[in-house]
Design a protein around this motif. Structure first.
Motif, PDB file in Angstrom:
ATOM      1  N   ILE A 151       0.814  -1.305   0.202  1.00  0.00           N
ATOM      2  CA  ILE A 151      -0.071   0.131   0.123  1.00  0.00           C
ATOM      3  C   ILE A 151       0.792   1.064  -0.016  1.00  0.00           C
ATOM      4  CG2 ILE A 151      -1.706   1.252   1.337  1.00  0.00           C
ATOM      5  CD1 ILE A 151      -3.068  -1.301   2.254  1.00  0.00           C
ATOM      6  N   GLY A 152       0.502   2.177  -0.877  1.00  0.00           N
ATOM      7  CA  GLY A 152       1.099   3.399  -0.879  1.00  0.00           C
ATOM      8  C   GLY A 152       2.320   3.510  -1.760  1.00  0.00           C
ATOM      9  N   SER A 153       2.968   2.442  -2.392  1.00  0.00           N
ATOM     10  CA  SER A 153       4.104   2.546  -2.988  1.00  0.00           C
ATOM     11  C   SER A 153       3.606   2.366  -4.576  1.00  0.00           C
ATOM     12  CB  SER A 153       4.667   1.229  -2.765  1.00  0.00           C
ATOM     13  OG  SER A 153       5.657   0.584  -3.805  1.00  0.00           O
ATOM     14  N   ILE A 154       4.237   3.389  -5.209  1.00  0.00           N
ATOM     15  CA  ILE A 154       4.110   3.583  -6.668  1.00  0.00           C
ATOM     16  C   ILE A 154       4.779   2.267  -7.429  1.00  0.00           C
ATOM     17  CG2 ILE A 154       4.519   4.801  -8.961  1.00  0.00           C
ATOM     18  CD1 ILE A 154       2.684   6.290  -7.287  1.00  0.00           C
ATOM     19  N   ARG A 155       6.051   2.210  -6.810  1.00  0.00           N
ATOM     20  CA  ARG A 155       6.745   1.047  -7.538  1.00  0.00           C
ATOM     21  C   ARG A 155       6.258  -0.243  -7.322  1.00  0.00           C
ATOM     22  NH1 ARG A 155      12.313  -0.023  -5.148  1.00  0.00           N
ATOM     23  NH2 ARG A 155      11.236   0.535  -3.330  1.00  0.00           N
ATOM     24  N   GLY A 156       5.685  -0.511  -5.830  1.00  0.00           N
ATOM     25  CA  GLY A 156       4.933  -1.558  -5.904  1.00  0.00           C
ATOM     26  C   GLY A 156       3.813  -1.880  -6.825  1.00  0.00           C
ATOM     27  N   ALA A 157       3.111  -0.663  -6.963  1.00  0.00           N
ATOM     28  CA  ALA A 157       1.865  -0.934  -7.871  1.00  0.00           C
ATOM     29  C   ALA A 157       2.204  -1.113  -9.269  1.00  0.00           C
ATOM     30  CB  ALA A 157       1.108   0.556  -7.982  1.00  0.00           C
TER      31      ALA A 157
END
Lengths: 308, 331
Positions: A237-243
């Motif tokens: 959650i909250g991570s652009i890279r993760g998304a």
């Protein structure tokens, strides 16, 4: 499955993943920075697609229609922020879930009343029509390449804004600890507005870009919303890279699963039961992947730094 | 009752006076038990069917309140259990097995397994992530049902028989069905009350307030939460079983995510954590839905904003509103 089919499916998966990333990026930012769960994000994707249908047919130009649709989607998003969301930031998640759920009921039905229940479509723009010949016997539509390129381009832009600009720095700080950012004298309301407008634009853009290849229909946002949730949970959650990573995983797994599960099962099952089991299994595949990721890493693959 | 407090706000947030908590459910069940009488005196039969349906959903809402209100876990995939219950009944009936004493254990077992597995994974996360994961698992069940082509797939499954008890038709009579639903609801309410009052329930409530402190005290919070989640899932499965028998039809739409959202709304509408509030919420929801949808086909355009306004302008649902009014009068 032959090599050529595999390449086409990989591209399809990539294109689906990119689309999911555009939706999930806005959603994860809003979660991360504002701690606000916005179920109506999928509706904003749907509105982007419907507005594209209207403006492209009005102006006769895909690009002009796209720009107008984005502007209109942004205006609608800001109106919703002003009327509803603004009053929910301080509330608990339950209130946020319910209020945005009510908005989904309203907007899905309103879209049905305005544009009708039948699926609509946007013609593929002239300059992006046709196919690219990848190798002997494999043709892939130019528009889908354009979609992948546009998605990656927006992703790069997003990376630049978040990692290299002052606003992006505040966003990252907000995702880690919003009260602290506010205490340091940053106008958190303004930051929220920017984040929200940004997310809305991204979802609207994704919807408008998807309009020429998917059927535009009421409820189309709901499916995407839930997949975006899976993306965010997988990525953190909250991570652009993760998304981004999560979106590619979900896009590829879902597409490849749907196309290959049937063949895979047919190796040791009768064709009829293989088809039935394959359909059931492949639709569950991404959720199983999500469960597996959570089992190993409950925070997701690439959680936002410093988030407790 | 609440006259001790001079501050209305304090009254509204304070736990309800025991008298109300004891009386309200009695009044609700007494009124529900008397409704068929009114129906015999000329109330249109449609109402009996509607309230039966509302009571079936009240069982599901009640089960959700157990995890959401008491446990503080916002599950957004509860419709999946209604679906499992309904499909359990539907598949067995279409295979020729109508016996209730076979169907119920199968359904409860299926719900237990699904709730134990998905609950175990979901409970590894908190807050927003928990909402999203339960939603995703609910969606997984939905797509699975949609892919069940042997049992109707997307179109659903029409049932030509109802469940039987020892081979006897028990769901055929409308008033009889009404009382079966009422009895099941009353049993579930009693069970939920007992659970909340037990040590298990106290740990569950304490963990909602401060899970770290409860863990330090020596309780395994995750186990207790998982237990509540599984019990809740079984209860919702029961409502699905009744729903399939009432509508003679089972379809993936029973577990659509908007159904899960509606269940949450029922719980919040009635007042989170009060248990009987979930029953009131389900009744209010289904009656409103029925009235609005008889007015216009586009009833969701009215209903959606109603939900938004409700969230923006009330706190604590019907039960809380009653409290607030009383607080204002006394204060």
């Amino acid at each position: 499955m032959t090599l050529s089919l595999l390449i086409v499916q990989l591209l399809n998966g990539l294109q689906f993943g990119v689309l999911l990333f555009l939706v999930a990026a806005g959603l994860t930012l809003v979660f991360g920075v504002m701690d606000f769960i916005n179920l109506a994000h999928g509706v904003q994707y749907m509105l982007g697609a419907y507005l594209a249908v209207t403006f492209v047919s009005l102006t006769g130009s895909f690009l002009l229609g796209l720009v107008l649709a984005l502007a209109a989607a942004l205006l609608l998003g800001l109106a919703l922020e002003f009327l509803v969301f603004r009053h929910l930031y301080e509330r608990d998640h339950l209130d946020q879930v319910l209020a945005t759920f009510g908005l989904i009921l309203l907007l899905n039905q309103a879209v049905k009343m305005i544009w009708g229940a039948a699926p609509l479509s946007v013609p593929v723009p002239e300059f992006l029509s046709g196919n690219v010949r990848l190798m002997d016997g494999i043709l892939y539509p130019v528009y889908r390449f354009a979609l992948i390129a546009a998605g990656l381009g927006v992703g790069a832009l997003l990376w630049f804004v978040v990692e290299k600009t002052r606003t992006g720095m505040l966003l990252r700080a907000g995702a880690s600890n919003a009260p602290m950012v506010s205490a340091l004298g940053v106008d958190i309301r303004k930051l929220f507005m920017i984040v929200f407008a940004f997310g809305t634009m991204l979802a609207g853009f994704a919807g408008a870009m998807a309009a020429p290849i998917l059927s535009v229909e009421p409820g189309m946002g709901d499916t995407v919303l839930i997949l975006a949730f899976v993306v965010i949970v997988v990525g953190g959650i909250g991570s652009i890279r993760g998304a981004f990573v999560g979106a590619l995983i979900v896009g590829l797994v879902d597409t490849l699963g749907r196309s290959s599960m049937n063949d895979l099962l047919r190796l040791f099952m009768a064709p009829a039961s293989a088809r039935a089991t394959g359909a059931a299994l492949s639709s569950m595949l991404i959720y199983l992947v999500m469960a597996a990721v959570l089992f190993v890493r409950p925070e997701g693959l690439l959680p936002a730094k410093g988030r407790s | 009752m609440a006259g001790i407090s001079s501050n209305p706000a304090a009254t509204a947030t304070r736990p309800q006076a025991p008298m109300v908590r004891r009386l309200a459910p009695l009044v609700i069940f007494a009124l529900l038990a008397l409704l068929p009488l009114a129906s015999a005196l000329g109330l249109p039969g449609h109402w009996l069917t509607l309230v039966t349906r509302a009571m079936i959903f009240a069982i599901a809402a009640l089960s959700l309140d157990l995890v959401l209100g008491i446990g503080g876990l916002i599950s957004f995939g509860h419709a999946a259990y209604i679906g499992i219950g309904a499909y359990g009944a539907g598949i067995l009936i279409s295979e020729g097995q109508t016996e209730l004493l076979v169907a119920l254990p199968v359904i409860l077992l299926a719900c237990t397994v699904f709730a134990a597995i998905t609950g175990y994974v979901s409970l590894r996360t908190r807050g927003v992530a928990f909402i999203m994961i339960t939603l995703a698992f609910g969606q997984m069940a939905f797509y699975f049902a949609q892919a069940l082509s042997a049992y109707g797939g997307d179109d659903g499954l029409t049932l030509y028989e109802k469940s039987t008890l020892f081979g006897r038709e028990i769901f055929g009579n409308r008033t009889g069905f009404y009382y079966i639903a009422l009895g099941t609801l009353a049993f579930c309410y009693w069970l939920a009350r007992r659970l909340v009052a037990s040590r298990f329930g106290r740990v569950l409530r304490a963990a909602r307030e401060n899970s770290v402190r409860v863990t330090v005290t020596g309780y395994d919070v995750d186990h207790v939460r998982l237990g509540a989640y599984v019990i809740s899932g079984m209860m919702a499965g029961l409502s699905g079983f009744l729903l399939a028998n009432q509508t003679d039809f089972v379809s993936p739409a029973y577990m659509s995510w908007s159904r899960s959202g509606e269940l949450i709304f029922m719980v919040v509408l009635g007042g989170v954590g009060s248990l009987y509030g979930a029953i009131l919420g389900a009744l209010a929801f289904l009656v409103t839905e029925d009235v609005l949808s008889s007015l216009t086909q586009n009833w969701k355009v009215i209903f959606g904003p109603l939900i938004v306004l409700f969230v923006l302008f009330t706190h604590g649902g019907i039960a809380g509103l009653a409290n607030k009014l009383r607080g204002r009068r006394d204060g």
